[in-house]
Design a protein around this motif. Structure first.
Motif, PDB file in Angstrom:
ATOM      1  N   UNK A 255       6.769  -4.876 -14.365  1.00  0.00           N
ATOM      2  CA  UNK A 255       6.024  -3.696 -14.812  1.00  0.00           C
ATOM      3  C   UNK A 255       5.489  -3.887 -16.220  1.00  0.00           C
ATOM      4  N   UNK A 256       6.208  -4.639 -17.027  1.00  0.00           N
ATOM      5  CA  UNK A 256       5.774  -4.872 -18.407  1.00  0.00           C
ATOM      6  C   UNK A 256       4.460  -5.645 -18.477  1.00  0.00           C
ATOM      7  N   UNK A 257       4.081  -6.313 -17.374  1.00  0.00           N
ATOM      8  CA  UNK A 257       2.825  -7.067 -17.363  1.00  0.00           C
ATOM      9  C   UNK A 257       1.608  -6.156 -17.226  1.00  0.00           C
ATOM     10  N   UNK A 258       1.842  -4.890 -16.883  1.00  0.00           N
ATOM     11  CA  UNK A 258       0.741  -3.928 -16.767  1.00  0.00           C
ATOM     12  C   UNK A 258       0.427  -3.423 -18.170  1.00  0.00           C
ATOM     13  N   UNK A 259      -0.446  -4.144 -18.844  1.00  0.00           N
ATOM     14  CA  UNK A 259      -0.744  -3.901 -20.254  1.00  0.00           C
ATOM     15  C   UNK A 259      -2.191  -3.434 -20.400  1.00  0.00           C
ATOM     16  N   UNK A 260      -2.576  -2.929 -21.569  1.00  0.00           N
ATOM     17  CA  UNK A 260      -3.975  -2.549 -21.793  1.00  0.00           C
ATOM     18  C   UNK A 260      -4.911  -3.696 -21.449  1.00  0.00           C
ATOM     19  N   UNK A 261      -5.993  -3.343 -20.748  1.00  0.00           N
ATOM     20  CA  UNK A 261      -6.965  -4.335 -20.318  1.00  0.00           C
ATOM     21  C   UNK A 261      -6.754  -4.811 -18.898  1.00  0.00           C
ATOM     22  N   UNK A 262      -5.554  -4.570 -18.334  1.00  0.00           N
ATOM     23  CA  UNK A 262      -5.275  -4.977 -16.953  1.00  0.00           C
ATOM     24  C   UNK A 262      -6.056  -4.090 -15.993  1.00  0.00           C
ATOM     25  N   UNK A 263      -6.577  -4.700 -14.928  1.00  0.00           N
ATOM     26  CA  UNK A 263      -7.269  -3.918 -13.888  1.00  0.00           C
ATOM     27  C   UNK A 263      -6.307  -3.757 -12.720  1.00  0.00           C
ATOM     28  N   UNK A 264      -6.024  -2.506 -12.357  1.00  0.00           N
ATOM     29  CA  UNK A 264      -5.023  -2.229 -11.331  1.00  0.00           C
ATOM     30  C   UNK A 264      -5.545  -1.242 -10.286  1.00  0.00           C
ATOM     31  N   UNK A 265      -4.803  -1.188  -9.189  1.00  0.00           N
ATOM     32  CA  UNK A 265      -4.947  -0.108  -8.230  1.00  0.00           C
ATOM     33  C   UNK A 265      -3.591   0.541  -8.069  1.00  0.00           C
ATOM     34  N   UNK A 266      -3.535   1.861  -8.102  1.00  0.00           N
ATOM     35  CA  UNK A 266      -2.247   2.530  -7.958  1.00  0.00           C
ATOM     36  C   UNK A 266      -2.364   3.763  -7.075  1.00  0.00           C
ATOM     37  N   UNK A 267      -1.514   3.798  -6.052  1.00  0.00           N
ATOM     38  CA  UNK A 267      -1.375   5.004  -5.249  1.00  0.00           C
ATOM     39  C   UNK A 267      -0.350   5.889  -5.934  1.00  0.00           C
ATOM     40  N   UNK A 268      -0.647   7.178  -6.033  1.00  0.00           N
ATOM     41  CA  UNK A 268       0.234   8.068  -6.780  1.00  0.00           C
ATOM     42  C   UNK A 268       0.234   9.458  -6.165  1.00  0.00           C
ATOM     43  N   UNK A 269       1.290  10.198  -6.474  1.00  0.00           N
ATOM     44  CA  UNK A 269       1.398  11.593  -6.052  1.00  0.00           C
ATOM     45  C   UNK A 269       1.438  12.481  -7.291  1.00  0.00           C
ATOM     46  N   UNK A 270       0.941  13.721  -7.169  1.00  0.00           N
ATOM     47  CA  UNK A 270       0.973  14.606  -8.336  1.00  0.00           C
ATOM     48  C   UNK A 270       2.399  15.039  -8.660  1.00  0.00           C
ATOM     49  N   UNK A 271       2.750  14.988  -9.951  1.00  0.00           N
ATOM     50  CA  UNK A 271       4.055  15.459 -10.392  1.00  0.00           C
ATOM     51  C   UNK A 271       3.993  16.928 -10.774  1.00  0.00           C
ATOM     52  N   UNK A 272       5.134  17.579 -10.982  1.00  0.00           N
ATOM     53  CA  UNK A 272       5.153  19.008 -11.330  1.00  0.00           C
ATOM     54  C   UNK A 272       4.494  19.307 -12.670  1.00  0.00           C
ATOM     55  N   UNK A 273       4.391  18.273 -13.526  1.00  0.00           N
ATOM     56  CA  UNK A 273       3.768  18.461 -14.832  1.00  0.00           C
ATOM     57  C   UNK A 273       2.271  18.171 -14.805  1.00  0.00           C
ATOM     58  N   UNK A 274       1.743  17.902 -13.603  1.00  0.00           N
ATOM     59  CA  UNK A 274       0.314  17.624 -13.480  1.00  0.00           C
ATOM     60  C   UNK A 274      -0.049  16.175 -13.693  1.00  0.00           C
ATOM     61  N   UNK A 275       0.932  15.344 -14.048  1.00  0.00           N
ATOM     62  CA  UNK A 275       0.689  13.917 -14.251  1.00  0.00           C
ATOM     63  C   UNK A 275       0.989  13.181 -12.949  1.00  0.00           C
ATOM     64  N   UNK A 276       0.131  12.244 -12.594  1.00  0.00           N
ATOM     65  CA  UNK A 276       0.343  11.465 -11.385  1.00  0.00           C
ATOM     66  C   UNK A 276       1.541  10.541 -11.564  1.00  0.00           C
ATOM     67  N   UNK A 277       2.338  10.409 -10.483  1.00  0.00           N
ATOM     68  CA  UNK A 277       3.484   9.497 -10.474  1.00  0.00           C
ATOM     69  C   UNK A 277       3.227   8.402  -9.445  1.00  0.00           C
TER      70      UNK A 277
END
Length: 202
Positions: A70-92
């Protein structure tokens, strides 16, 4: 050009094709296990309990996945992520796919995804990455839109690696995006298959 670069380029082209299909609203995402393969005719027992018959394109490619930190996911990395909405409105994040540099820009955007009933998919560049108590917080930018995603420590983080038709064995778990033809038959240009214990998480 090395064989690895050729295969990654083929993967990028096939995913670009998926991106065009998304725009047309026509693809079908298929998840399940291989029931059989005859020539280029792939039969899949889908996660929904049915069976899907897929015709593989003449120039189809096969990829597997390799776990990355996970530490390799740094600024500038191009990713795809599937996520669900959290109770705080932030995707998890449910998973993260780290694209090789040759695939930067593939399917860029933030859109609905059918991994779960409420999931989204974001293909984007990481603007910032900050460690927090509940995971690594990522700020992503996709087509000018900013998306906040928290990646829990237990979310799978993977990157594609070349595989071969020999990996398409009965019982292997797969993910693919198929396009319906005029006759209703499904055709796929790329298959992502489980290998070495790494299952397609998307």
């Amino acid at each position: 050009m090395t064989r690895r670069r050729i295969l990654l380029a083929a993967t990028a082209l096939s995913l670009a094709g998926f991106s065009r299909a998304w725009a047309q609203g026509t693809p079908r995402r298929v998840r399940g296990t291989i029931a059989g393969l005859s020539g280029r005719d792939l039969t899949i027992n889908t996660r929904e309990g049915g069976t899907a018959a897929i015709r593989l394109a003449e120039n189809f490619s096969v990829s597997a996945l390799r776990r990355v930190e996970l530490s390799s996911v740094a600024p500038g990395t191009y990713i795809g992520t599937a996520a669900e909405p959290g109770p705080d409105g932030v995707w998890r994040a449910l998973e993260v796919l780290v694209f090789p540099e040759a695939m930067r820009g593939t399917g860029e955007g933030h859109f609905a995804w059918d991994l779960t009933p409420t999931s989204s998919m974001t293909n984007a560049t990481v603007d910032s990455a900050v460690e927090g108590n509940d995971g690594r917080s990522l700020t992503l930018t996709a087509r000018g839109q900013k998306v906040q995603v928290v990646v829990p420590a237990d979310a799978p983080v993977v990157t594609p690696v070349p595989a071969s038709i020999e990996d398409l064995r009965p019982g292997a778990q797969v993910f693919l995006i198929a396009t319906p033809g005029p006759d209703g038959g499904l055709t796929a240009a790329r298959v992502t298959v489980a290998r070495d214990g790494v299952v397609p998480p998307m």
